[in-house]
Write an enzyme that holds these catalytic residues in place. Structure first.
Site, PDB file in Angstrom:
ATOM      1  N   HIS A  61       7.169   6.408  -0.858  1.00 43.82           N
ATOM      2  CA  HIS A  61       5.873   6.569  -1.512  1.00 43.82           C
ATOM      3  C   HIS A  61       5.323   7.949  -1.162  1.00 43.82           C
ATOM      4  O   HIS A  61       5.433   8.382  -0.013  1.00 43.82           O
ATOM      5  CB  HIS A  61       4.888   5.512  -1.030  1.00 43.82           C
ATOM      6  CG  HIS A  61       5.271   4.111  -1.373  1.00 43.82           C
ATOM      7  ND1 HIS A  61       4.395   3.067  -1.206  1.00 43.82           N
ATOM      8  CD2 HIS A  61       6.408   3.564  -1.869  1.00 43.82           C
ATOM      9  CE1 HIS A  61       4.977   1.935  -1.580  1.00 43.82           C
ATOM     10  NE2 HIS A  61       6.207   2.222  -1.980  1.00 43.82           N
ATOM     11  N   GLU A  63       2.271   8.941  -0.675  1.00 43.38           N
ATOM     12  CA  GLU A  63       1.186   8.912   0.314  1.00 43.38           C
ATOM     13  C   GLU A  63       1.744   8.871   1.738  1.00 43.38           C
ATOM     14  O   GLU A  63       1.220   9.531   2.637  1.00 43.38           O
ATOM     15  CB  GLU A  63       0.264   7.709   0.066  1.00 43.38           C
ATOM     16  CG  GLU A  63      -0.319   7.643  -1.333  1.00 43.38           C
ATOM     17  CD  GLU A  63       0.593   6.943  -2.346  1.00 43.38           C
ATOM     18  OE1 GLU A  63       0.184   6.851  -3.505  1.00 43.38           O
ATOM     19  OE2 GLU A  63       1.699   6.496  -1.977  1.00 43.38           O
ATOM     20  N   CYS A  91      -1.007   1.704  -0.780  1.00 40.38           N
ATOM     21  CA  CYS A  91      -0.594   0.354  -0.405  1.00 40.38           C
ATOM     22  C   CYS A  91      -0.850   0.201   1.096  1.00 40.38           C
ATOM     23  O   CYS A  91      -1.156   1.186   1.785  1.00 40.38           O
ATOM     24  CB  CYS A  91       0.888   0.147  -0.738  1.00 40.38           C
ATOM     25  SG  CYS A  91       2.022   1.014   0.364  1.00 40.38           S
TER      26      CYS A  91
END
Length: 164
Positions: A61, A63, A91
């Site tokens: 991901h 992030e 998430c």
């Protein structure tokens, strides 16, 4: 309910870049997520896009990538002044990484709740991890978003992914 764009240096440009990165991810065969790490003055330090499918790593991901990069390249005392702009709310895995590294605010085009609602409307199965708000995982992190009209634009990208 969508919010106004926060009064941060370059906020609109940074969200636009997130959307371009999300589109780049989608075009490459990954889920439509893109993120940008900026310093306190609004200077872009690093960008990332989703690479779950193309890397074969479901944890790829953007992030989390930005949090890991910041841990290695941004001084501890400067991290709280950094802002992460992202196409979708972190998430739980990414929110934890963000908080552990000590990064500052998050500005997200769309919220996790919106993504869950869209996926339900489209008849898609739930994700394997609960879609918790960042503040449930990392209570000290300030979150701005969802931000209109960017949320509608990211919805369109996610919907496009259904058409293949």
């Amino acid at each position: 309910m969508p919010h106004d764009l926060p009064d941060l240096p370059g906020a609109a440009d940074h969200l636009e870049l997130c959307l371009r990165l999300a589109e780049e991810a989608l075009d490459a065969g990954d889920s439509a997520f893109g993120s940008v790490l900026v310093d306190a003055s609004g200077t872009v330090l690093r960008t990332g896009r989703n690479r779950e499918t193309t890397s074969g790593d479901e944890t790829a991901h953007p992030e989390l990538e930005l949090a890991q990069w910041a841990a290695a390249h941004v001084a501890v005392d400067e991290r709280a002044g950094c802002v992460v702009y992202t196409s979708g709310e972190h998430c739980p895995m990414c929110a934890a990484g963000h908080a552990w590294v000590g990064l500052g605010p998050i500005v997200c085009a769309a919220s996790s709740a919106q993504l869950v609602q869209w996926r339900t409307e489209w008849g898609l199965p739930a994700a394997p991890v609960a879609a918790l708000p960042v503040t449930d995982v990392a209570p000290g992190v300030q979150v701005h978003g969802p931000v209109s009209p960017y949320d509608d634009r990211i919805r369109a990208l996610h919907e496009r992914s259904l058409r293949g």
